[in-house]
Design an enzyme around this catalytic site. Structure first.
Site, PDB file in Angstrom:
ATOM      1  N   LYS A  71       0.834  -1.213   0.000  1.00 18.80           N
ATOM      2  CA  LYS A  71       0.000   0.000   0.000  1.00 18.80           C
ATOM      3  C   LYS A  71       0.860   1.251   0.000  1.00 18.80           C
ATOM      4  O   LYS A  71       0.643   2.179  -0.779  1.00 18.80           O
ATOM      5  CB  LYS A  71      -0.899  -0.003   1.246  1.00 18.80           C
ATOM      6  CG  LYS A  71      -1.484   1.364   1.597  1.00 18.80           C
ATOM      7  CD  LYS A  71      -2.322   1.331   2.861  1.00 18.80           C
ATOM      8  CE  LYS A  71      -1.588   1.562   4.158  1.00 18.80           C
ATOM      9  NZ  LYS A  71      -1.375   2.942   4.568  1.00 18.80           N
ATOM     10  N   ASN A  72       1.854   1.267   0.908  1.00 19.91           N
ATOM     11  CA  ASN A  72       2.621   2.510   1.090  1.00 19.91           C
ATOM     12  C   ASN A  72       3.601   2.778  -0.047  1.00 19.91           C
ATOM     13  O   ASN A  72       4.178   3.862  -0.124  1.00 19.91           O
ATOM     14  CB  ASN A  72       3.336   2.505   2.439  1.00 19.91           C
ATOM     15  CG  ASN A  72       2.339   2.679   3.581  1.00 19.91           C
ATOM     16  OD1 ASN A  72       1.172   2.993   3.339  1.00 19.91           O
ATOM     17  ND2 ASN A  72       2.795   2.468   4.806  1.00 19.91           N
ATOM     18  N   ARG A 106      -8.353  -0.606   4.965  1.00 14.42           N
ATOM     19  CA  ARG A 106      -7.512   0.445   4.375  1.00 14.42           C
ATOM     20  C   ARG A 106      -6.145  -0.116   3.994  1.00 14.42           C
ATOM     21  O   ARG A 106      -5.495   0.390   3.083  1.00 14.42           O
ATOM     22  CB  ARG A 106      -7.311   1.586   5.381  1.00 14.42           C
ATOM     23  CG  ARG A 106      -8.540   2.438   5.606  1.00 14.42           C
ATOM     24  CD  ARG A 106      -8.195   3.648   6.425  1.00 14.42           C
ATOM     25  NE  ARG A 106      -6.933   4.206   5.955  1.00 14.42           N
ATOM     26  CZ  ARG A 106      -5.975   4.686   6.735  1.00 14.42           C
ATOM     27  NH1 ARG A 106      -6.119   4.701   8.025  1.00 14.42           N
ATOM     28  NH2 ARG A 106      -4.884   5.160   6.221  1.00 14.42           N
ATOM     29  N   CYS A 133      -4.204  12.536  12.969  1.00 13.31           N
ATOM     30  CA  CYS A 133      -5.019  11.325  12.861  1.00 13.31           C
ATOM     31  C   CYS A 133      -4.860  10.542  14.146  1.00 13.31           C
ATOM     32  O   CYS A 133      -4.268  11.023  15.105  1.00 13.31           O
ATOM     33  CB  CYS A 133      -4.617  10.513  11.643  1.00 13.31           C
ATOM     34  SG  CYS A 133      -3.028   9.749  11.820  1.00 13.31           S
ATOM     35  N   ARG A 164       1.030  14.419  13.176  1.00 10.87           N
ATOM     36  CA  ARG A 164       1.424  14.256  11.778  1.00 10.87           C
ATOM     37  C   ARG A 164       1.507  15.572  10.994  1.00 10.87           C
ATOM     38  O   ARG A 164       0.748  15.805  10.044  1.00 10.87           O
ATOM     39  CB  ARG A 164       0.506  13.246  11.088  1.00 10.87           C
ATOM     40  CG  ARG A 164       0.457  11.945  11.867  1.00 10.87           C
ATOM     41  CD  ARG A 164      -0.138  10.826  11.103  1.00 10.87           C
ATOM     42  NE  ARG A 164       0.719  10.322  10.047  1.00 10.87           N
ATOM     43  CZ  ARG A 164       0.350   9.338   9.239  1.00 10.87           C
ATOM     44  NH1 ARG A 164      -0.832   8.793   9.355  1.00 10.87           N
ATOM     45  NH2 ARG A 164       1.170   8.914   8.312  1.00 10.87           N
ATOM     46  N   ASP A 168       4.987   0.560  11.847  1.00 15.29           N
ATOM     47  CA  ASP A 168       3.757  -0.063  11.352  1.00 15.29           C
ATOM     48  C   ASP A 168       3.618  -1.525  11.773  1.00 15.29           C
ATOM     49  O   ASP A 168       2.605  -2.166  11.472  1.00 15.29           O
ATOM     50  CB  ASP A 168       3.680   0.039   9.812  1.00 15.29           C
ATOM     51  CG  ASP A 168       3.491   1.477   9.348  1.00 15.29           C
ATOM     52  OD1 ASP A 168       3.128   2.321  10.182  1.00 15.29           O
ATOM     53  OD2 ASP A 168       3.717   1.753   8.154  1.00 15.29           O
TER      54      ASP A 168
HETATM   55  N1  EPU Z   1       7.035  14.475  10.669  1.00 13.32           N
HETATM   56  C1  EPU Z   1       7.293  15.786  10.958  1.00 13.32           C
HETATM   57  N2  EPU Z   1       7.137  16.716   9.965  1.00 13.32           N
HETATM   58  C2  EPU Z   1       6.756  16.367   8.705  1.00 13.32           C
HETATM   59  C3  EPU Z   1       6.520  15.011   8.406  1.00 13.32           C
HETATM   60  C4  EPU Z   1       6.668  14.087   9.414  1.00 13.32           C
HETATM   61  O1  EPU Z   1       7.658  16.128  12.087  1.00 13.32           O
HETATM   62  O2  EPU Z   1       6.645  17.266   7.853  1.00 13.32           O
HETATM   63  C5  EPU Z   1       7.193  13.459  11.720  1.00 13.32           C
HETATM   64  C6  EPU Z   1       5.928  12.641  11.944  1.00 13.32           C
HETATM   65  O3  EPU Z   1       5.031  13.283  12.819  1.00 13.32           O
HETATM   66  C7  EPU Z   1       6.494  11.350  12.490  1.00 13.32           C
HETATM   67  C8  EPU Z   1       7.791  11.192  11.713  1.00 13.32           C
HETATM   68  O4  EPU Z   1       8.122  12.502  11.252  1.00 13.32           O
HETATM   69  O5  EPU Z   1       6.796  11.511  13.854  1.00 13.32           O
HETATM   70  C9  EPU Z   1       7.725  10.250  10.536  1.00 13.32           C
HETATM   71  O6  EPU Z   1       6.588  10.554   9.722  1.00 13.32           O
HETATM   72  P1  EPU Z   1       6.589  10.314   8.140  1.00 13.32           P
HETATM   73  O7  EPU Z   1       6.413  11.622   7.453  1.00 13.32           O
HETATM   74  O8  EPU Z   1       7.746   9.490   7.752  1.00 13.32           O
HETATM   75  O9  EPU Z   1       5.227   9.510   7.953  1.00 13.32           O
HETATM   76  P2  EPU Z   1       4.370   9.503   6.626  1.00 13.32           P
HETATM   77  O10 EPU Z   1       5.274   9.627   5.471  1.00 13.32           O
HETATM   78  O11 EPU Z   1       3.252  10.457   6.742  1.00 13.32           O
HETATM   79  C10 EPU Z   1       4.473   6.919   6.168  1.00 13.32           C
HETATM   80  C11 EPU Z   1       3.512   5.778   6.107  1.00 13.32           C
HETATM   81  C12 EPU Z   1       3.014   5.439   7.501  1.00 13.32           C
HETATM   82  C13 EPU Z   1       4.226   5.084   8.373  1.00 13.32           C
HETATM   83  C14 EPU Z   1       5.225   6.252   8.370  1.00 13.32           C
HETATM   84  C15 EPU Z   1       6.497   5.948   9.131  1.00 13.32           C
HETATM   85  C16 EPU Z   1       2.500   5.988   3.926  1.00 13.32           C
HETATM   86  C17 EPU Z   1       1.296   6.248   3.118  1.00 13.32           C
HETATM   87  N3  EPU Z   1       2.388   6.129   5.256  1.00 13.32           N
HETATM   88  O12 EPU Z   1       3.745   8.032   6.683  1.00 13.32           O
HETATM   89  O13 EPU Z   1       2.184   4.302   7.364  1.00 13.32           O
HETATM   90  O14 EPU Z   1       3.813   4.808   9.687  1.00 13.32           O
HETATM   91  O15 EPU Z   1       5.585   6.581   7.007  1.00 13.32           O
HETATM   92  O16 EPU Z   1       7.126   4.848   8.602  1.00 13.32           O
HETATM   93  O17 EPU Z   1       3.531   5.634   3.402  1.00 13.32           O
HETATM   94  C18 EPU Z   1       0.413   2.854   7.932  1.00 13.32           C
HETATM   95  O18 EPU Z   1       0.588   2.279   6.845  1.00 13.32           O
HETATM   96  O19 EPU Z   1      -0.322   2.377   8.835  1.00 13.32           O
HETATM   97  C19 EPU Z   1       1.075   4.135   8.178  1.00 13.32           C
HETATM   98  C20 EPU Z   1       0.667   4.994   9.099  1.00 13.32           C
END
Ligand code: EPU
Length: 455
Positions: free
Chosen positions: A22-23, A432, A126, A131, A340
């Protein structure tokens, strides 16, 4: 509203194929916005989030065509999606779709780079935490984008002339890098003028998969999968065809399901290369994951023993010792243990023989499953981002519910091992991210049914 009814205590046995991730699929679909030519994605999982992304991309002027590639019974390959630009004037990602799926943010970089303008609803927090998207915006600003906030929307505009400029970008934040932020900047930089260097880039396998697709589309990218990614911008990208990498989180979830039921399963299309930290922790717990077929007989299934496509799509057999040992697990950015899979390994450690310590370093509040597991007899003490898990002899069935995808997966695992009938409510969270999980588990011999639960 659908629920799962699970009669616990069945040993899982059999063979299943891991679906496309998915990701990986979500940002790769968004990359379809980067070209006028068709992008074809294979082995896309049939998930609610994928449907949402299809809807979003249609709203943004892509034609999204779907063709079935295999069966829908938990085996076979996933969807084939064909994405083709139809109306590049439609650059608004509306609140109604973005609020259903945070990953919608990954259309921002591609739209800005290709169309010079994007208006994307600001995703809220969320159930797993705040996030923020500050790192995404910082990265895109470094490439010359003007970004403002208007009525809850991120409005991003490329500099005069419509093309972003390569730059040095640092994407480290308080919890490490950002996965979708790295995706956004990488897509934007692919079409920028000049060279971009991303420092503290996310190293997740799904980022590497995006880089592979972009490269097939004509992008010039070096270092994907390391913290330093160099992108030499090109004026135009073309169409490409790509097969999505297998889902390491789905794979990890089914390993733990097998281990918790003292079962023995074979997993096909298994992304061994991406699973180092997970296999390391599981080996200490007493769970054995060994390649069968090519690479067979190599100790512990370590990725270093296989290479090329084989390391990404192999077949493994999972078995476990009767007595599970306690461990310490800390979630970290890749190649560390993935957040995850934190809920799922917590469920497993509830049945280990002793005290385990679990620390969440990516989303420090991602613990919706703790209170629900406690209702099933787990012994858990949470202190901030850390949970002390004291193994119990058995879990007992209960009606449970968690408002987060992975937390719900942890509860299903607990239900498979528990004594009695567990009802996991609000299964739409699972839909999801797991393709018909109940069918996969049924195939392995679990007694699990999907029912329509009023309310
Ligand atoms: N963060 C910031 N600022 C930002 C972006 C992120 O401080 O601008 C922080 C977040 O709050 C968190 C950390 O950085 O503490 C990592 O967040 P990241 O941005 O890497 O998460 P994401 O890209 O939004 C993806 C996956 C998530 C997974 C995370 C971490 C997808 C669609 N989602 O989210 O997947 O947990 O990386 O590996 O790729 C799931 O599949 O259940 C899921 C939540």
């Amino acid at each position: 509203m659908d629920a799962f009814v699970i009669q616990g205590g069945r040993r899982l046995r059999g063979r299943v194929r891991i679906h496309g991730a998915k990701n990986a699929a979500l940002p790769l679909m968004a990359a379809g916005l980067l070209t006028e030519e068709p992008v074809v994605l294979r082995d896309v999982p049939r998930l609610a989030d994928i449907r949402n992304m299809q809807k979003l991309l249609s709203t943004l002027g892509l034609r999204v065509e779907e063709e079935e590639q295999g069966s829908t019974d938990g085996g076979g390959e996933g969807l084939v999606l064909r994405l083709k630009e139809e109306d590049p004037q439609r650059s608004e990602a509306p609140y109604e779709i973005v609020r259903t799926m945070r990953a919608s943010i990954c259309v921002l970089g591609p739209m800005l780079a290709k169309r010079g303008y994007a208006r994307v609803s600001m995703p809220g927090g969320c159930n797993i935490g705040d996030r923020p998207v500050d790192l995404h915006l910082r990265g895109l600003r470094a490439l010359g984008a003007k970004i403002s906030l208007d009525a809850g929307y991120i409005v991003a505009q490329a500099p005069a002339g419509g093309r972003l400029r390569g730059a040095r970008v640092f994407l480290g934040g308080p919890f490490g890098s950002t996965v979708l932020g790295t995706d956004n900047v990488m897509c934007a930089a692919a079409l920028a003028e000049g060279t971009t260097i991303i420092e503290s880039a996310a190293c997740e396998p799904e980022v590497v998969d995006l880089a592979r697709l972009l490269t097939a589309m004509g992008a010039k990218i070096e270092g994907a999968g390391s913290p330093r990614v160099v992108i030499h911008g090109v004026p135009k990208l073309h169409g490409a065809e790509h097969r999505i990498v297998p889902d390491r989180i789905e794979a990890g979830t089914y390993i733990m399901a097998a281990a918790m039921t003292n079962g023995e399963v074979v997993l096909e299309n298994f992304p061994l290369e991406a699973m180092g930290a997970v296999l390391d922790r599981l080996a200490e717990v007493g769970v054995l994951v060994e390649p069968v077929g090519p690479g067979a007989g190599r100790a512990g299934g370590m990725a270093a023993t296989l290479d090329g496509d084989e390391a990404w799509r192999t077949t493994v057999r999972v078995s476990s010792e009767r007595r599970l040992h306690p461990v310490q697990v800390t979630t970290q950015p890749h190649p560390g243990f993935p957040t995850d899979l934190q809920a799922q390994i917590m469920a497993l450690l509830c049945l280990a023989d002793g005290n385990s310590i679990l620390t969440e370093k990516i989303f420090p509040d991602r613990f919706l499953h703790v209170a629900e597991l406690a209702r099933m007899g787990a012994s858990l003490i949470r202190n901030g981002p850390t949970v002390l898990v004291t193994g119990v002899k058995e879990l007992t069935a209960a009606p449970v519910m968690a408002s987060d995808l992975r937390a719900s997966a942890g509860l299903v695992l607990a239900g498979l091992a528990a004594r009695g009938t567990t009802i996991v409510n609000r299964v739409y969270h699972l839909d999801r991210g797991y393709e018909r999980m109940e069918l996969t588990l049924q195939k392995l011999g679990a007694q699990i049914e999907r029912v329509d639960q009023p309310g």
